[in-house]
Structure formats: C-alpha cells, structure tokens
Enzyme design. Structure first.
Site, PDB file in Angstrom:
ATOM      1  N   HIS A 190      67.422  43.224  -9.316  1.00 49.01           N
ATOM      2  CA  HIS A 190      68.478  42.212  -9.405  1.00 49.01           C
ATOM      3  C   HIS A 190      69.857  42.868  -9.556  1.00 49.01           C
ATOM      4  O   HIS A 190      70.865  42.311  -9.115  1.00 49.01           O
ATOM      5  CB  HIS A 190      68.245  41.292 -10.608  1.00 49.01           C
ATOM      6  CG  HIS A 190      67.008  40.458 -10.498  1.00 49.01           C
ATOM      7  ND1 HIS A 190      65.776  40.912 -10.892  1.00 49.01           N
ATOM      8  CD2 HIS A 190      66.827  39.192 -10.048  1.00 49.01           C
ATOM      9  CE1 HIS A 190      64.882  39.964 -10.685  1.00 49.01           C
ATOM     10  NE2 HIS A 190      65.485  38.915 -10.172  1.00 49.01           N
ATOM     11  N   ASP A 234      61.437  39.207  -1.091  1.00 47.69           N
ATOM     12  CA  ASP A 234      62.129  38.792  -2.298  1.00 47.69           C
ATOM     13  C   ASP A 234      63.522  38.294  -1.885  1.00 47.69           C
ATOM     14  O   ASP A 234      63.938  38.446  -0.724  1.00 47.69           O
ATOM     15  CB  ASP A 234      62.208  39.966  -3.276  1.00 47.69           C
ATOM     16  CG  ASP A 234      62.258  39.523  -4.732  1.00 47.69           C
ATOM     17  OD1 ASP A 234      62.599  38.353  -4.992  1.00 47.69           O
ATOM     18  OD2 ASP A 234      61.982  40.353  -5.608  1.00 47.69           O
TER      19      ASP A 234
END
Length: 396
Positions: free
Chosen positions: A244, A324
C-alpha cells in the site's frame, strides 16, 4: 529461530507428509480439507460455474464472445470500486464493466432493498459483485452484523470444520445482500505481528496450517454460493514491507517454493475443479521470478507460473486471476498511471484488473483498445480472459 531455519524445518516436515508420493510434490498436506468439496448451500452464477468448461459451454462462450464488441470485451475485464448505488449503476449500465468492488467507503444504502441485484442485472451480461470481507481488521460489513474474527484468531480458537461453518454464515449474509465474490481468504504464510500489513490476516506461519484453514474458509463461502479468491499470490507474508505504501520484495522464488507457495499447491484446483475459485496476484517483486523491478501483478512470468503450475509444483489453474488494487497502492501507482497499469496487467495475463474508482474507466478502455489495435495485446489474450470471466459470472 531464524526464518531460514524455520523454513528448512517446515520443508522437512512437509516432505515427510508427502513421502508416500514424491518428495515435496504438489500433494495435499496431511489434514488439509479438500477444496473440491461440493457446495451444499445456495448456488449462484459465480459459485456454480465450472473451472473447466464443457464443450457445449465453450461453444456457447465462443458464440457470446463473437457477438461482443472489442470495447465490451475489454470492459468485461475491469472490476472497479464504487461510491454508492448511482455510481455503480452508471458504470455497469453505461460502461459494461465485468465487476464492481464494494469498499469500506461505499455508501451502505447500496445494500438496501435488493439494489445490488438490480444493479448487477442492469448491463448486457452478469456482473461480479465483489468485496474483501476477511474478518478481523478487514471487515467491510461489520456495521451490518456480518463479521468474524481474524484469520489468525480463527486458527487459534477453532477447528477447520468450525471455520467452514463460520465462513458459510458470513457468505450467506453476503449472498442475501447480492454479493457474489469475496476477495478472501488470505493464503499468506506469515509470522508478522498482528497489526502489520499481513499479520493477523494470515492463518499461521505454518504452510500446512494455512492450507487447512484457507481451504475450510473457501469451502464455507462456496457452501453459501460465494466465490472465494485466494490472495496474495505468490505470497506476501514474508515481504519486505507494505505494498500500500511502497515497493515490496519477497524472499527469492527458491525460498517461496518451500514456504509461501506451499498452500497454493493444495488450494488451487486443476482443470477438473472445484468450481468457482479465483486468485489475486499481489504487487510483489520476487527475485528469481519477476526480475528486480516488476511486481507480480504485471509480470508475465508470475502469471505464467500461476496459470501453468510450472515453477512451484502447482496444478494448472484456469480460474479467474484478479490483480490487487492498481490505483491506490504505491507499489504500482508510484510507477504507473492507471491506464498503463491496467494495460500491463492484462498484457501479462490477468483476467480482471481491479482499482478503486469509476472515473478512469473510459480512458482505460481507450488505452486498452489502442493496445489491442497496435498488437501490444493480442485478441487471443483478450478472448481467453473474457471466456474465463463469462464462465465465472454464468454469462455463457
């Protein structure tokens, strides 16, 4: 004890389990609940499609695909986050995307009065309605009373049979809302502290335990008519950081084969089934596989290894491959804009490119169309993924 020593000890244990077959072959670890158990609950288009299409289904898919425009084919490979009912309706009805993604920030009114089912029927073909409801820290539906403990807590306190029942109840709650796909369970092998990026999202730091409990969770979802998606291939549990926030490097492929990749040998079905299984590929740089700079989510080598099983002792996998998030995770977004990231993912072999907003859908479709017409992405590459998506949604 060092990670390398733990890895060697686990490898030895797994080899002892598998010695009746071939040393460290892709056999099922002792005590692992088979992922091929037939669903016993409500069925859905997503959870009843078969991983290996029959000749009749293949012919029907071919006919459906032949009748689709190039832009519609490409749109069916996109799964986008939505803010609420009107946003979701527009992107399904007007852009014909293959799926929508429900986030923690999505307006909860989307779950009321059958809206999700109505939205999913508003396009020309069925749509995947996805969420990442893992339990614990990753619980998008807790305010609606749909929740469970973290994976690590489940493995500590419950048997696999109990976890299957818990996952079935969770899945039944999602199914009532109109959700068809859960981007769970987490199949990462990790001994990280609970509050780190994977941490308590992992069932265990033992690959065989992860395989048992992830299989149980996935079968519970299937029992409820929800398609599970294992993540984050080829393994985030021993990565160097948080994708992230930045680049993540895993141990070399040679080490992943004996630890992080072990659950996937058991969890991923071969061509004969079980039905309705997806895999999410992470933004993970894997020495010995992806090169020094390319994350697995846009790596042809990583996609090829997942698809064929060659390189880690797995079975050939013909289910849908998700990326993702390609827009909100710095491991990708710091290098590529969304158009290039999606193009690279589809080019590499992903079937479903996931990101968090609908606003870029037209520009992404323009970019993908250019990539196909220029020969960068072949029509065969596109059609193969469209067929997998249609089989998954029951669209053919």
């Amino acid at each position: 004890m060092s990670w390398d020593r733990r890895r060697r000890l686990r490898t030895a244990a797994l080899c002892l389990v598998a010695i009746a077959a071939t040393a460290c072959s892709p056999t099922q670890p002792a005590g692992v609940e088979s992922t091929s158990a037939a669903p016993t609950g409500t069925t859905s288009s997503a959870a009843s499609s078969t991983a290996a299409a029959s000749p009749v289904a293949s012919a029907r898919c071919a006919s459906t695909i032949a009748g689709m425009s190039l832009r519609d084919k490409l749109a069916s490979l996109l799964v986008v986050g939505v803010t609420g009912p009107s946003d979701a309706l527009r992107v399904v009805r007007d852009q014909h995307v293959g799926g929508i993604f429900l986030q923690s920030s999505t307006d909860p009114s989307i779950y009321a009065d059958g809206r999700l089912r109505s939205i999913a029927r508003s396009g020309p073909r069925p749509v995947l309605v996805t969420i990442d409801q893992e339990g614990g820290r990753v619980s998008r539906l807790a305010d609606l009373g749909i929740d469970s403990p973290s994976a690590r807590d489940l493995a500590r306190t419950s048997t696999p049979a109990e976890v299957r029942a818990i996952a079935r109840r969770t899945g039944e709650g999602m199914r009532r809302l109109g959700i068809t796909v859960d981007l769970a369970p987490d199949a990462d092998v990790s001994d990280q502290p609970d509050d780190t990026v994977i941490g308590d999202r992992s069932f265990s730091d033992d690959p065989a335990t992860v395989a048992r409990y992830a299989a149980a969770f996935a079968n519970g979802l299937r029992d409820a008519g929800i398609m599970p998606v294992f993540k984050h291939f080829p393994g985030h549990g021993h990565g160097s950081g948080d994708s992230h926030t930045g680049t993540v490097r895993t141990p070399p492929l040679s080490q992943l084969r004996t630890d992080d990749l072990v659950p996937y040998r058991t969890l991923l079905p071969g061509p004969a089934g079980p039905p309705a299984t997806g895999v999410m590929v992470g933004h993970l740089i894997v020495p010995g596989l992806t090169g020094d700079e390319l994350p697995a989510s846009i790596s042809p080598a990583a996609m090829r290894m997942l698809r064929t099983g060659v390189g880690y002792g797995g079975r050939p996998f013909d289910g849908p491959i998700f990326t993702d998030d390609l827009s909100g995770m710095a491991a990708i977004s710091a290098r590529y804009g969304i158009v290039e990231a999606v193009t690279r993912a589809i080019e590499a072999g992903a079937d479903l490119a996931l990101w968090l907003t609908t606003s870029a859908v037209p520009s992404v479709l323009d970019g993908l169309t250019t990539a196909v017409r220029s020969g960068r992405i072949t029509t065969t590459r596109v059609d193969d993924s469209v067929e997998r998506v249609l089989r998954t949604t029951g669209g053919c």
